[in-house]
Design a protein around this motif. Structure first.
Motif, mmCIF file in Angstrom:
data_model
loop_
_atom_site.group_PDB
_atom_site.id
_atom_site.type_symbol
_atom_site.label_atom_id
_atom_site.label_comp_id
_atom_site.label_asym_id
_atom_site.label_seq_id
_atom_site.Cartn_x
_atom_site.Cartn_y
_atom_site.Cartn_z
ATOM 1 N N ALA A 101 -14.220 12.511 -7.640
ATOM 2 C CA ALA A 101 -13.420 11.668 -6.755
ATOM 3 C C ALA A 101 -12.921 10.418 -7.461
ATOM 4 C CB ALA A 101 -14.241 11.284 -5.524
ATOM 5 N N CYS A 102 -13.721 9.891 -8.400
ATOM 6 C CA CYS A 102 -13.352 8.664 -9.119
ATOM 7 C C CYS A 102 -12.378 8.926 -10.261
ATOM 8 C CB CYS A 102 -14.605 8.003 -9.702
ATOM 9 S SG CYS A 102 -15.520 7.029 -8.525
ATOM 10 N N GLY A 103 -12.476 10.079 -10.885
ATOM 11 C CA GLY A 103 -11.635 10.365 -12.037
ATOM 12 C C GLY A 103 -12.308 10.013 -13.342
ATOM 13 N N ASP A 137 -13.898 3.767 -1.762
ATOM 14 C CA ASP A 137 -13.593 4.666 -0.644
ATOM 15 C C ASP A 137 -13.699 6.127 -1.074
ATOM 16 O OD1 ASP A 137 -13.140 2.493 0.993
ATOM 17 O OD2 ASP A 137 -10.947 2.577 0.816
ATOM 18 N N ALA A 138 -13.290 6.418 -2.301
ATOM 19 C CA ALA A 138 -13.294 7.801 -2.788
ATOM 20 C C ALA A 138 -14.696 8.378 -2.860
ATOM 21 C CB ALA A 138 -12.624 7.875 -4.154
ATOM 22 N N VAL A 139 -15.696 7.514 -3.097
ATOM 23 C CA VAL A 139 -17.082 8.003 -3.201
ATOM 24 C C VAL A 139 -17.880 7.713 -1.929
ATOM 25 C CG1 VAL A 139 -17.105 7.811 -5.711
ATOM 26 C CG2 VAL A 139 -17.908 5.883 -4.344
ATOM 27 N N ALA A 140 -17.183 7.337 -0.855
ATOM 28 C CA ALA A 140 -17.829 7.053 0.431
ATOM 29 C C ALA A 140 -18.921 6.003 0.287
ATOM 30 C CB ALA A 140 -18.397 8.341 1.044
ATOM 31 N N PHE A 141 -18.592 4.909 -0.414
ATOM 32 C CA PHE A 141 -19.579 3.855 -0.619
ATOM 33 C C PHE A 141 -19.841 3.106 0.675
ATOM 34 C CE2 PHE A 141 -20.826 -0.508 -1.483
ATOM 35 C CZ PHE A 141 -21.942 -0.287 -2.270
#
Length: 213
Positions: free
Chosen positions: A101-103, A176-180
């Motif tokens: 998700a992070c790249g 947001d991409a890793v649902a933090f």
């Protein structure tokens, strides 16, 4: 996927410099940690809760220099450089999905050990820090309980972490991409300014600040 704040990292040219930096700010000196032979580093640790801690990390003069750059940009610290709150680490329960998700900026997933502990962690090949330390390194511990629970209680607790970056939207998008989920505030800086971190930590002497400003 769930991602939470795991620990904050002070990078230093040596452990004594890092411990002095923490003690000046918090009035508490971090205690013994261990060595990371693959990276040629060692650390000191300070408990900040049941599942969160502070790490002072530095090159280990007793270890052979690794064939690759050390993590946490430690190879960029010359002798006499100041210690600093360099970055933070986020714990996930699915590091493969979080990394995807992070790249590529967070690096590749690598297995690591320190004593009886084992984990997987993202490490850029050049030893750099994601978003110059503003975005987290990702970690997944391979066993429970969390290692912070075994550290002595020094009466410290992390209340909040502030992340300052000239492109805050970029950092927020990664989180947001890793649902933090957690008390991390991302704030803006003028274009070209160096990213900074500031941790607010409750101690026996009151709430103190570690990091920028």
């Amino acid at each position: 996927m769930q991602t939470l704040l795991d620990h904050i990292a002070v990078a230093a040219p040596d452990l004594a410099t890092g411990a002095d930096f923490v003690e000046r700010a918090l009035g508490v000196r971090p205690g013994p940690g261990g060595a990371h032979p693959r990276m040629g580093t060692h650390n000191l640790l300070l408990r900040l809760g049941d599942d969160v801690y502070l790490e002072v990390i530095a090159p280990d003069p007793a270890a052979p220099r690794p064939a690759r750059p050390r993590w946490f940009e430690l190879d960029r610290l010359g002798a006499g450089a100041p210690a600093r709150l360099a970055t933070w680490v986020a714990r996930t329960d699915d590091i493969g999905a979080a990394r995807a998700a992070c790249g590529a900026e967070v690096g590749e997933i690598e297995p690591m050990t320190r004593g009886a502990l084992s984990w997987r962690i993202t490490i850029p090949a050049d030893g750099s820090l994601p978003c110059q330390g503003a975005a987290p390194t990702l970690i997944q511990w391979d066993a429970e309980p969390h290692p912070a629970s075994a550290l002595p209680d020094a009466g410290c607790a992390l209340e909040a972490l502030e992340v300052w970056h000239p492109d805050p939207a970029r950092v927020r998008a990664m989180l947001d991409a890793v649902a933090f989920a957690g008390d991390v505030a991302v704030r803006g800086l003028p274009a070209g300014a160096a990213p900074q971190l500031r941790a607010r930590i409750r101690t026996a002497g009151g709430v103190r600040t570690l990091g920028a400003w």
